[in-house]
Design a protein around this motif. Structure first.
Motif, PDB file in Angstrom:
ATOM      1  N   ARG B 119      37.220  37.602  36.187  1.00  5.67           N
ATOM      2  CA  ARG B 119      37.294  38.067  38.067  1.00  5.67           C
ATOM      3  C   ARG B 119      38.680  38.025  38.123  1.00  5.67           C
ATOM      4  O   ARG B 119      39.293  39.207  37.411  1.00  5.67           O
ATOM      5  N   LYS B 120      37.921  38.608  39.546  1.00  5.85           N
ATOM      6  CA  LYS B 120      39.095  39.628  40.184  1.00  5.85           C
ATOM      7  C   LYS B 120      41.102  39.498  39.894  1.00  5.85           C
ATOM      8  O   LYS B 120      41.429  38.515  39.360  1.00  5.85           O
ATOM      9  N   ASP B 153      39.925  44.519  40.472  1.00  2.00           N
ATOM     10  CA  ASP B 153      41.617  44.903  39.923  1.00  2.00           C
ATOM     11  C   ASP B 153      41.783  44.189  38.127  1.00  2.00           C
ATOM     12  O   ASP B 153      43.055  44.038  37.575  1.00  2.00           O
ATOM     13  N   ALA B 154      40.567  43.474  38.032  1.00  2.92           N
ATOM     14  CA  ALA B 154      40.988  42.308  36.384  1.00  2.92           C
ATOM     15  C   ALA B 154      41.400  44.359  35.322  1.00  2.92           C
ATOM     16  O   ALA B 154      41.160  45.551  35.224  1.00  2.92           O
ATOM     17  N   THR B 155      42.096  43.762  34.289  1.00  3.92           N
ATOM     18  CA  THR B 155      42.344  44.631  33.253  1.00  3.92           C
ATOM     19  C   THR B 155      41.555  43.924  31.674  1.00  3.92           C
ATOM     20  O   THR B 155      42.070  43.316  31.693  1.00  3.92           O
ATOM     21  N   LYS B 179      35.634  48.247  40.874  1.00  4.06           N
ATOM     22  CA  LYS B 179      36.295  48.981  41.592  1.00  4.06           C
ATOM     23  C   LYS B 179      38.004  48.752  40.949  1.00  4.06           C
ATOM     24  O   LYS B 179      38.430  47.432  40.736  1.00  4.06           O
ATOM     25  N   ASN B 180      39.158  49.776  40.866  1.00  5.53           N
ATOM     26  CA  ASN B 180      40.325  49.897  40.207  1.00  5.53           C
ATOM     27  C   ASN B 180      40.275  48.793  38.156  1.00  5.53           C
ATOM     28  O   ASN B 180      41.385  48.560  38.500  1.00  5.53           O
ATOM     29  N   ASN B 206      31.991  52.278  37.074  1.00  8.28           N
ATOM     30  CA  ASN B 206      30.925  51.434  38.582  1.00  8.28           C
ATOM     31  C   ASN B 206      31.798  51.509  39.929  1.00  8.28           C
ATOM     32  O   ASN B 206      30.948  51.822  40.755  1.00  8.28           O
ATOM     33  N   GLY B 207      32.304  50.871  39.809  1.00  7.26           N
ATOM     34  CA  GLY B 207      34.080  51.081  41.330  1.00  7.26           C
ATOM     35  C   GLY B 207      34.935  52.525  40.713  1.00  7.26           C
ATOM     36  O   GLY B 207      34.783  53.377  40.067  1.00  7.26           O
TER      37      GLY B 207
END
Lengths: 306, 306
Positions: B119-120, B153-155, B179-180, B206-207
């Motif tokens: 998740r985010k 924003d997840a890694t 995204k990111n 995709n982001g």
């Protein structure tokens, strides 16, 4: 027999400003229109199917063969089989461009199937330029298939360029290298608008000491789409290197699928691929020197595809 | 319930010398044998099919989950579906090794299908070690399928190692990055004898701002065969880099088929692949320091697969 349009096309695809000194065969709208042979290079019309046999005598040095094809009418579907016998220890240049000028609403298409036997110790440089133009809505289609058997100690240099204006192309290149045979391929390809290009290059390193270097560069503009397939197979103590770089612009798409297959513990295979847009630092630098964005882009693309 | 063989396997595939501090679930010969949960990490047995749900609460920091699988009997065909919910802004390590000890003449096989929702803003490190051993003629087979959805924003860092002794493996890894989102994959793989390994890794960028780095290293010995497929797809203003290197020895074969697909003009994709034998200069240097050829080889391979 050749009008000014024909001459413009011949210049563009085969650098022919006048009749060349060596052997040549000009094919126009599906028919041979001019031919010249030399003592060492013979050109024979095939009897069983459309096309020619080009026969280079062993030990022929410093000669060239021009075999350009031009299509200046719509609704052509030209298929030709050319066979090249490049004799032992010869050293020749083969120039085989194709240009389509299509002003009509029907497609014009040329499929050239070229088979080369490059004999022991021979050196051949092969140059092929593809080009399309014309005001019509009919597509300009070029599908070359090139098969090369490269014998022991022979060297082959291929320079394959799609200048612009080709709506659809399916390129298929198959090469087998014998002992100590050497191959260098330079591919350059530009697509724009709704154009589509597929290029498959397969190289088998069959003999010990064989080496192959493939450098492919492309630019995809507009809504065009490019598909690259490389297949480098090491079956011997050999070396192969594939390097492909693409610049992607606008809404274009580029797909690159290389394959390296090492089937011998002394095969050394390397592949590098990169797809990206024009570097903005380069653009800014050129624009700071007074070029417009369009001019700066063109300069960079020209350098890239040089 | 765990004997000394079990403990040796758990050490090898999951670095478990004793019961770990965090959450864990040990699966042995097709059955869950030990489980521990924490306040922040829950493990639930699936009701509809074999497997577990691992649920990491949002904002969980610095915790780990060990979910090793060991097979110590022949003639097993273990299939398990594990689902991971990695909560928003958590930061966790998941250790998921699998070891097969097969002394029999029948095959033992484990298929693990892992699905992750990262998740985010979450950070997850995932470590998976595969290992086989045993005196029997029965094959040790491991077929992992790993699917990751990585949100904004997840890694995610994946470390996937096939230590040795796996007779047949078909690895399939599918990742989609938002995204990111950021991905780093490190793959290490060794095969010997008549072993076969296939690894497919597909990454979709995709982001906007997504990035992926994949480093794959393998050693193929004996008569073994390795097939690699990489598919890196840029659908956004994103960056991806695949680097794969293989050392080939004896009569082994390595096939590497990467694919890079740029479907966005601001996608930047790079691929590099190399297959070759151990460099002789390195060997000679180590042998001049007193190592036998075998020792020098082992030192180089160990460094390469580190």
């Amino acid at each position: 027999m050749l009008n000014s349009l024909d001459k413009h096309m011949l210049e563009t695809v085969a650098d022919m400003h006048q009749a060349p000194l060596g052997a040549f065969n000009i094919r126009k709208n599906g028919q041979g229109v001019q031919r010249q042979t030399t003592e060492n290079i013979d050109i024979l019309t095939k009897l069983d199917k459309p096309g020619i046999d080009v026969i280079v005598k062993p030990y022929t040095k410093g000669e060239s063969v021009h075999i350009p094809v031009i299509l200046t009418e719509e609704n052509l579907n030209d298929l030709v089989y050319n066979t090249f016998e490049i004799g032992e220890y010869s050293d020749v240049v083969v120039i085989a461009g194709c240009g389509i000028h299509n002003n009509g609403s029907c497609n014009s298409r040329h499929d050239g199937i070229h088979t080369f036997n490059v004999r022991k110790g021979a050196k051949m440089r092969y140059v092929e330029k593809h080009f399309g133009e014309g005001e019509g809505t009919g597509s300009r289609i070029l599908n070359p298939k090139t098969i090369l058997e490269v014998e022991e100690d022979a060297t082959v240099e291929l320079e394959m360029v799609q200048i612009r204006g080709v709506d659809s192309t399916k390129r298929d290149t198959e090469i087998r290298l014998g002992k100590n045979a050497k191959l260098i391929i330079t591919e350059r390809l530009l697509t724009d608008e709704e154009q589509w290009a597929e290029s498959k290059i397969s190289v088998e390193l069959n003999g010990d000491g064989a080496s192959a270097q493939i450098i492919s560069r492309s630019v995809a503009q507009g809504h065009s789409k490019q598909d690259f397939y490389f297949d480098l197979i090491g079956r011997s103590a050999s070396r192969g290197h594939v390097q492909c770089d693409s610049i992607i612009m606008h809404d274009a798409q580029v797909f690159s699928t290389p394959r390296i297959s090492a089937q011998h513990s002394e095969a050394q295979l390397i592949h590098e691929a990169a797809i990206g847009r024009i570097e903005s630092e380069q653009l800014i630098k050129l624009m700071s020197m007074g070029l417009s964005e369009k001019e700066a882009e063109d300069t960079i693309l020209k350098g890239f595809l040089k």
